[in-house]
Design a protein around this motif. Structure first.
Motif, PDB file in Angstrom:
ATOM      1  N   UNK A  85       0.793  -1.225   0.000  1.00 38.27           N
ATOM      2  CA  UNK A  85       0.000   0.000   0.000  1.00 38.27           C
ATOM      3  C   UNK A  85       0.828   1.279   0.000  1.00 38.27           C
ATOM      4  N   UNK A  86       2.168   1.177   0.073  1.00 38.54           N
ATOM      5  CA  UNK A  86       2.990   2.384   0.111  1.00 38.54           C
ATOM      6  C   UNK A  86       4.103   2.252  -0.924  1.00 38.54           C
ATOM      7  N   UNK A  87       4.303   3.289  -1.731  1.00 41.48           N
ATOM      8  CA  UNK A  87       5.399   3.279  -2.683  1.00 41.48           C
ATOM      9  C   UNK A  87       6.707   3.602  -1.973  1.00 41.48           C
ATOM     10  N   UNK A  88       7.812   3.120  -2.541  1.00 40.33           N
ATOM     11  CA  UNK A  88       9.121   3.433  -1.990  1.00 40.33           C
ATOM     12  C   UNK A  88       9.583   2.420  -0.967  1.00 40.33           C
TER      13      UNK A  88
END
Length: 463
Positions: free
Chosen positions: A172-175
């Motif tokens: 659910x989170x980029x990077x």
């Protein structure tokens, strides 16, 4: 620039303001404050090197103090422990390090590795290692952290916490961010449950992943390509503890509490294979909402002519269940007596039907032929009904799988099909509703037995 003594890495220090980890730290200017900087002078690490001695002997001196936390990149730990292999063996190494596949997209695999970590390629990495080689994660990151902590205590006489870090992607989170995969002498979790916030509200679920927050702070100054694999956090001595702390393994969520354990396609396969016939249940009540969610899945099954040939009768009260089961039992006994069965044989057969009576919840799936075509040809009309029966079976299978996904056990029993008029009368159902068995639902009283392995090839014919 803050002066950390000779151990400060030029241009690599950060001062955390109010709201640092745990909201505490050394008091500076009336606020909570901590400092983090990367160490210079750590040489290239090779197999057999002692990480603690390399840190203690760094030039300039690391200047460590009691209560500092060291953040050590896992790659130098892996190198020191000889966890280096030829790049050609990478896929084989990923297989060897993998406990289970969480998700797969083409060649990318997200897996659970032998350390219990969920990550891409089991943590097998080709960065920051000589060309032609890849690194495996440390065998026991918590053990590695304990050895570094003990070595620094022996070499420098300081009591510090040690965190071994690695880089993770996150759902659910980029990077990417660094997290703790090993720890020693650090309170890796800060459990605030039961504490009141500034408005007097009691915190019920707040457990802070302190070690992960520290790891991420260290990554800001270590970087990925600066040759500074160790950082120091100062001013958070309250997170440093004794050797009895459980280590970073405590950060790994156990399977029973993991709501997102599998990727989409893997979750479907897991749910299908997790569906088992359960015949013994606990007395725990069944959540009606869970059953309704399962029915919502059931009615997505394919059906002929754009019809919806299913109805699900939910028996949520004991009175309704007993009314049905008593009527069915009486009809069954009458049939068995008419067949000339002995009273002993009848009693034995009736006892075998107790799976429905002992369940805390029953579902009666019914076939409804609304929308069926009538051809006036017995052969074609029989085939038409078979299509609807197959659709009902598909809906029931969906239902059973969805119930398993809700951690509910089930047993699909055919008995209502043998006394449909009795069932319709007991439940007040329309004449056009054909009961297609009954499903016992509840919390399994014991784990299911291992399923016998079935090789798909035994059921396949190719033409």
């Amino acid at each position: 620039m803050t002066d950390h003594g000779s151990g400060a890495a030029a241009g690599a220090d950060v001062v955390g303001g109010a709201g640092g980890v745990g909201g505490a730290g050394s008091e500076v200017g009336g606020g909570a404050r901590y400092e983090v900087w990367a160490l210079d002078g750590i040489p290239e690490v090779g197999p057999g090197d002692d990480i603690a001695k390399l840190i203690a002997g760094a030039s300039p001196s690391p200047g460590l103090l009691d209560g500092d936390v060291l953040l050590v990149t896992s790659k130098i730990v892996s190198k020191a422990e000889g966890r280096v292999i030829a790049a050609a063996d990478r896929e084989e190494a990923i297989d060897a390090e993998t406990v289970r596949v969480v998700a797969r997209r083409g060649t990318l695999r997200i897996v659970e590795n032998r350390q219990g970590l969920i990550m891409a390629a089991a943590g097998v990495d080709a960065s920051n290692t000589p060309a032609g080689t890849v690194l495996l994660l440390p065998e026991d990151p918590d053990g590695s952290a304990r050895r570094i902590r003990a070595g620094l205590r022996e070499a420098l006489g300081v009591d510090v916490g040690v965190i071994v870090t690695d880089t993770f992607g996150r759902p659910w989170r980029s990077g990417l961010t660094d997290v703790a995969i090993g720890a020693a002498g650090v309170r890796v979790l800060d459990d605030l449950r039961g504490v009141s916030d500034s408005h007097g509200n009691e915190l019920n679920v707040t457990v802070i992943a302190t070690a992960d927050e520290l790891a991420a702070a260290g990554d800001l100054v270590k970087g990925k390509a600066t040759g500074r694999p160790v950082a120091v956090v100062r001013g958070l001595g309250h997170v440093v503890a004794g050797d009895e702390e459980p280590g970073a393994r405590a950060l790994v969520r156990n399977a029973a509490d993991d709501m997102f354990r599998l990727g989409t396609s893997e979750a479907v396969r897991e749910a299908m294979t997790a569906r088992r016939t359960v015949r013994e249940f606990t007395d725990d009540p069944v959540d009606p909402g869970a059953v309704r969610r399962a029915v919502a899945v059931a009615v997505t099954a394919p059906a002929p002519h754009h019809t919806t040939p299913w109805r699900f009768v939910l028996l949520e009260t004991e009175a309704a269940r007993l009314r049905l089961l008593d009527a069915m039992r009486d009809a069954w006994i009458a049939d068995l007596r008419a067949d000339g069965k002995s009273e002993e044989s009848i009693a034995k057969r009736v006892r075998r039907g107790d799976v429905l009576r002992n369940a805390p919840y029953l579902i009666v799936p019914c076939l409804v032929m609304d929308g069926a075509h009538h051809y006036g040809d017995p052969r074609r009309d029989a085939a038409e009904r078979e299509m609807f029966v197959v659709a009902a079976g598909a809906a029931v299978q969906n239902l059973l799988v969805a119930l398993a996904g809700e951690r509910l056990g089930s047993a699909w029993v055919s008995s209502t099909m043998f006394c449909r008029e009795v069932v319709r009368d007991a439940l007040g159902l329309p004449a056009g509703w054909d009961p297609m068995g009954a499903i016992a639902v509840g919390r399994p009283a014991a784990p299911p037995k291992e399923r016998a392995v079935r090789q798909a090839g035994a059921f396949i014919e190719v033409r």
